[in-house]
Design a protein around this motif. Structure first.
Motif, PDB file in Angstrom:
ATOM      1  N   LEU A  58     -32.186  27.498  77.164  1.00  0.00           N
ATOM      2  CA  LEU A  58     -31.480  28.430  76.283  1.00  0.00           C
ATOM      3  C   LEU A  58     -32.274  29.729  76.171  1.00  0.00           C
ATOM      4  N   THR A 115     -22.893  29.203  75.848  1.00  0.00           N
ATOM      5  CA  THR A 115     -23.885  28.940  76.887  1.00  0.00           C
ATOM      6  C   THR A 115     -24.124  30.212  77.695  1.00  0.00           C
ATOM      7  N   GLY A 116     -25.235  30.206  78.434  1.00  0.00           N
ATOM      8  CA  GLY A 116     -25.515  31.306  79.348  1.00  0.00           C
ATOM      9  C   GLY A 116     -25.671  32.635  78.649  1.00  0.00           C
ATOM     10  N   PHE A 119     -24.566  32.855  74.955  1.00  0.00           N
ATOM     11  CA  PHE A 119     -25.574  32.394  73.995  1.00  0.00           C
ATOM     12  C   PHE A 119     -26.599  33.492  73.739  1.00  0.00           C
ATOM     13  N   ARG A 196     -31.313  20.851  80.397  1.00  0.00           N
ATOM     14  CA  ARG A 196     -31.613  22.093  81.120  1.00  0.00           C
ATOM     15  C   ARG A 196     -31.177  21.998  82.583  1.00  0.00           C
ATOM     16  N   GLU A 199     -26.456  19.579  82.233  1.00  0.00           N
ATOM     17  CA  GLU A 199     -25.935  19.150  80.930  1.00  0.00           C
ATOM     18  C   GLU A 199     -24.758  18.199  81.082  1.00  0.00           C
ATOM     19  N   THR A 209     -25.341  16.271  73.718  1.00  0.00           N
ATOM     20  CA  THR A 209     -26.137  17.428  74.131  1.00  0.00           C
ATOM     21  C   THR A 209     -26.111  18.541  73.092  1.00  0.00           C
ATOM     22  N   TRP A 210     -24.992  18.704  72.392  1.00  0.00           N
ATOM     23  CA  TRP A 210     -24.923  19.740  71.367  1.00  0.00           C
ATOM     24  C   TRP A 210     -25.947  19.470  70.272  1.00  0.00           C
ATOM     25  N   LYS A 213     -29.567  20.157  71.481  1.00  0.00           N
ATOM     26  CA  LYS A 213     -29.857  21.588  71.530  1.00  0.00           C
ATOM     27  C   LYS A 213     -29.977  22.173  70.121  1.00  0.00           C
TER      28      LYS A 213
END
Length: 338
Positions: A58, A115-116, A119, A196, A199, A209-210, A213
């Motif tokens: 992240l 994401t990506g 984020f 990482r 996912e 996974t949420w 993180k």
């Protein structure tokens, strides 16, 4: 077996380096003591960024928010409320960690959904909200002028002495490194590395996974708040510049420079950046360009950062044929009919 031996050698090398730092810095003059103290306080923030970038994948651009709220909390309690002196210092440290974690818990509800690059942009926007609050809330934060702290706490240890304060910051720094190392080596840390790398595969295996993180995001916020508390006492002044976007960028670049996913790389990056800044700024007025060039060259030629140099050298030497093998290959080619 070889891997375990190599891991133990790395741990031993880090311990020796920390002991050397603990011994050499206090005998190197007040400037070096202050520089090392500032670098260690900021290195905790860099390690929190590494937990997100290097181990979870992240790319956060809002880490300065937790750093800033920890610093402002310390300054406000110590000056305006006459709190944070004596034994209350430990309460302020605890509050700094808690407020950093709480803010990260709030921001994470919005940021972890993306994401990506999305984020990255959300964390940047949330960090800028904290900067705007620090800049506009004059009655509490002092606005653009910031808050000047009158001195450091005294609770049996005279922290007004730079060497004594160095030892205290070193203790927090070493404890943070140890706790984060235990975290990333735990099953939880391994699951973060899995997220990482892939996912979707972790989700198929049944991992939430949420939630993983989100927890990592909160932990990183707590360490960011701790870094801010120590920074406030180290710097003696807190202003919107503490929460500005540059702080997040600096911590991110330190991780990239040292090597993401190593923790030690974040420390190495912080030390190099602070050292170059203080040294180059006394030599040339355009030191920012030199530092920028170092970042660019590292990204281009050392994608794994400075901590990746040993692996890169091993790979190159392993792939290079020895002189004997080269002679054998030459003879074989010469003996083949044309």
């Amino acid at each position: 077996m070889t891997r375990m031996t190599g891991q133990k050698a790395k741990i031993l090398a880090v311990i020796v380096a920390l002991l050397a730092l603990l011994y050499i810095v206090p005998h190197s003059g007040s400037f070096v003591v202050l520089l090392a103290t500032r670098a260690m306080a900021f290195a905790i923030l860099a390690m929190s960024v590494d937990l997100l970038l290097g181990f979870t994948g992240l790319s956060s651009m809002g880490q300065a928010a937790y750093f800033g709220v920890g610093a402002y909390l310390t300054a406000v309690l110590a000056t305006k409320l006459q709190f944070g002196l004596g034994w209350d210092f430990w309460i302020v440290v605890l509050l700094g960690i808690l407020i950093g974690s709480a803010l990260a818990a709030l921001f994470g509800l919005f940021a972890i959904r993306a994401t990506g690059v999305y984020f990255l942009m959300i964390t940047l926007a949330l960090g800028q909200c904290v900067w705007g609050l620090a800049y506009r809330w004059n009655s509490l934060t002092g606005g653009d002028n910031g808050i000047n702290m009158t001195g450091r706490p005294n609770f049996g240890l005279d922290l007004s002495d730079d060497v004594t304060f160095f030892y205290l910051v070193f203790a927090f720094f070493a404890a943070s490194l140890f706790m984060l190392y235990v975290l990333v080596r735990s099953p939880f840390g391994r699951s973060l590395e899995g997220i990482r790398e892939r996912e979707l595969r972790m989700q198929i295996l049944g991992y939430n996974t949420w939630l993983h993180k989100y927890i990592a995001f909160i932990i990183a916020g707590g360490f960011g708040g701790l870094s801010g508390v120590l920074w406030a006492h180290t710097n003696g002044h807190v202003s919107p510049e503490t929460v500005v976007l540059t702080t997040s960028v600096d911590s991110l670049l330190m991780v990239v420079l040292g090597g993401a996913g190593t923790l030690v790389g974040a420390i190495l990056g912080a030390g190099i950046v602070f050292g170059l800044r203080e040294y180059l700024s006394t030599l040339v007025p355009w030191w920012q360009y030199v530092l920028g060039g170092v970042y660019v060259l590292t990204i281009l030629y050392l994608p794994m950062g400075l901590m990746g140099i040993p692996a890169l050298l091993r790979q190159r030497f392993k792939g290079r044929p020895t002189e004997a093998s080269a002679k054998i290959a030459t003879k074989e080619l010469a003996s083949k009919p044309s």
